[in-house]
Motif scaffolding. Sequence first.
Motif, short mmCIF file in Angstrom:
data_model
loop_
_atom_site.label_atom_id
_atom_site.label_comp_id
_atom_site.label_asym_id
_atom_site.label_seq_id
_atom_site.Cartn_x
_atom_site.Cartn_y
_atom_site.Cartn_z
N ASP A 97 0.82 -1.22 0.00
CA ASP A 97 0.00 0.00 0.00
C ASP A 97 0.86 1.27 0.00
O ASP A 97 0.53 2.24 -0.68
N LEU A 98 1.95 1.26 0.76
CA LEU A 98 2.74 2.46 0.92
C LEU A 98 3.82 2.65 -0.15
O LEU A 98 4.18 3.78 -0.48
N THR A 99 4.35 1.56 -0.69
CA THR A 99 5.42 1.69 -1.68
C THR A 99 4.94 1.48 -3.11
O THR A 99 5.57 1.96 -4.05
N GLY A 106 10.66 4.30 -8.34
CA GLY A 106 9.29 4.21 -8.82
C GLY A 106 8.26 4.00 -7.73
O GLY A 106 7.29 3.26 -7.91
N LEU A 107 8.44 4.66 -6.60
CA LEU A 107 7.53 4.49 -5.46
C LEU A 107 6.18 5.13 -5.73
O LEU A 107 6.06 6.12 -6.46
N LYS A 108 5.16 4.57 -5.11
CA LYS A 108 3.79 5.09 -5.22
C LYS A 108 3.74 6.54 -4.75
O LYS A 108 3.15 7.40 -5.39
N ASP A 109 4.34 6.81 -3.60
CA ASP A 109 4.44 8.15 -3.02
C ASP A 109 5.86 8.32 -2.50
O ASP A 109 6.49 7.34 -2.09
N PRO A 110 6.37 9.55 -2.46
CA PRO A 110 7.72 9.75 -1.93
C PRO A 110 7.83 9.31 -0.48
O PRO A 110 6.92 9.52 0.32
N LEU A 111 8.93 8.64 -0.17
CA LEU A 111 9.24 8.22 1.20
C LEU A 111 10.69 8.58 1.49
O LEU A 111 11.51 8.58 0.57
N PRO A 112 11.03 8.84 2.76
CA PRO A 112 12.44 9.04 3.09
C PRO A 112 13.21 7.74 2.81
O PRO A 112 12.75 6.66 3.18
N ILE A 113 14.35 7.87 2.16
CA ILE A 113 15.16 6.70 1.81
C ILE A 113 16.54 6.86 2.43
O ILE A 113 17.15 7.94 2.35
N TYR A 114 17.02 5.78 3.01
CA TYR A 114 18.34 5.74 3.62
C TYR A 114 19.11 4.58 3.02
O TYR A 114 18.55 3.51 2.79
N CYS A 115 20.39 4.81 2.76
CA CYS A 115 21.27 3.73 2.30
C CYS A 115 22.26 3.45 3.41
O CYS A 115 22.91 4.36 3.94
N ASP A 116 22.35 2.18 3.77
CA ASP A 116 23.27 1.78 4.83
C ASP A 116 24.69 1.72 4.28
O ASP A 116 24.91 1.31 3.14
N VAL A 117 25.65 2.08 5.12
CA VAL A 117 27.05 2.08 4.70
C VAL A 117 27.55 0.70 4.29
O VAL A 117 28.57 0.59 3.61
N SER A 118 26.83 -0.36 4.63
CA SER A 118 27.23 -1.72 4.22
C SER A 118 27.29 -1.85 2.69
O SER A 118 28.02 -2.69 2.16
N LEU A 119 26.56 -1.00 1.98
CA LEU A 119 26.55 -1.05 0.51
C LEU A 119 27.84 -0.50 -0.08
O LEU A 119 28.19 -0.82 -1.22
N GLN A 120 28.55 0.33 0.68
CA GLN A 120 29.74 1.00 0.15
C GLN A 120 30.92 0.05 -0.07
O GLN A 120 31.90 0.45 -0.69
N ALA A 121 30.80 -1.19 0.36
CA ALA A 121 31.86 -2.17 0.14
C ALA A 121 31.88 -2.67 -1.31
O ALA A 121 32.80 -3.38 -1.71
N PHE A 122 30.89 -2.28 -2.11
CA PHE A 122 30.74 -2.82 -3.47
C PHE A 122 30.75 -1.73 -4.53
O PHE A 122 30.24 -0.64 -4.30
N ASP A 123 31.31 -2.07 -5.69
CA ASP A 123 31.29 -1.15 -6.83
C ASP A 123 29.89 -1.12 -7.43
O ASP A 123 29.44 -0.09 -7.92
N VAL A 124 29.23 -2.28 -7.43
CA VAL A 124 27.89 -2.43 -7.99
C VAL A 124 27.06 -3.28 -7.04
O VAL A 124 27.56 -4.28 -6.50
N VAL A 125 25.81 -2.89 -6.84
CA VAL A 125 24.87 -3.69 -6.06
C VAL A 125 23.67 -4.01 -6.94
O VAL A 125 23.47 -3.39 -7.99
N VAL A 126 22.86 -4.98 -6.49
CA VAL A 126 21.72 -5.43 -7.28
C VAL A 126 20.45 -5.34 -6.44
O VAL A 126 20.11 -6.28 -5.71
N PRO A 127 19.76 -4.20 -6.51
CA PRO A 127 18.46 -4.08 -5.83
C PRO A 127 17.34 -4.60 -6.72
O PRO A 127 17.49 -4.67 -7.95
#
Length: 162
Positions: free
Chosen positions: A89-91, A102-123
Amino acid sequence: MSLESVRAWFAQYAPDITVEESDKSSATVPLAAAAYGVPPEQIAKTLSLRVGDRVVLVVTSGTARLDNKKARAAFGAKPKMLGVHEVADLTGHEVGGVCPFGLKDPLPIYCDVSLQAFDVVVPAAGSTHSAVRIAPRRMAELVGAEWVDVSEVRAEQAAPQP
């Protein structure tokens, strides 16, 4: 919404990024890793959380776990996972396909520093059979995410010591 909204979002904001579809499910981190040929820690999972009276999305490495103490310090309240129906409903995305695009409505988004270990990630890309390959910093810039340290990284993901 979902896959179509993500495709439209990328067409508008990052037309150089291609949404990939797989005939294999990518609804969980292990399934996504197998479907897209990357290690589980390189999957960027999106957590849908309620923090006090607001809903936020936190994108972390696939093998990282939310650290409640760090999250409470970063967000000012204890986060709670949203229920399956609330997430959709919310996303606008079903669980297993939730992403910051492409969210339904804008939401605050945070990226965790754990992602910074990679050149490329796959969401995920809005469905349980789609994903994108993207540099973590570019993802954060495109979605207006703030970087936070709210996860506990498992030993197998920790950076090797010199």
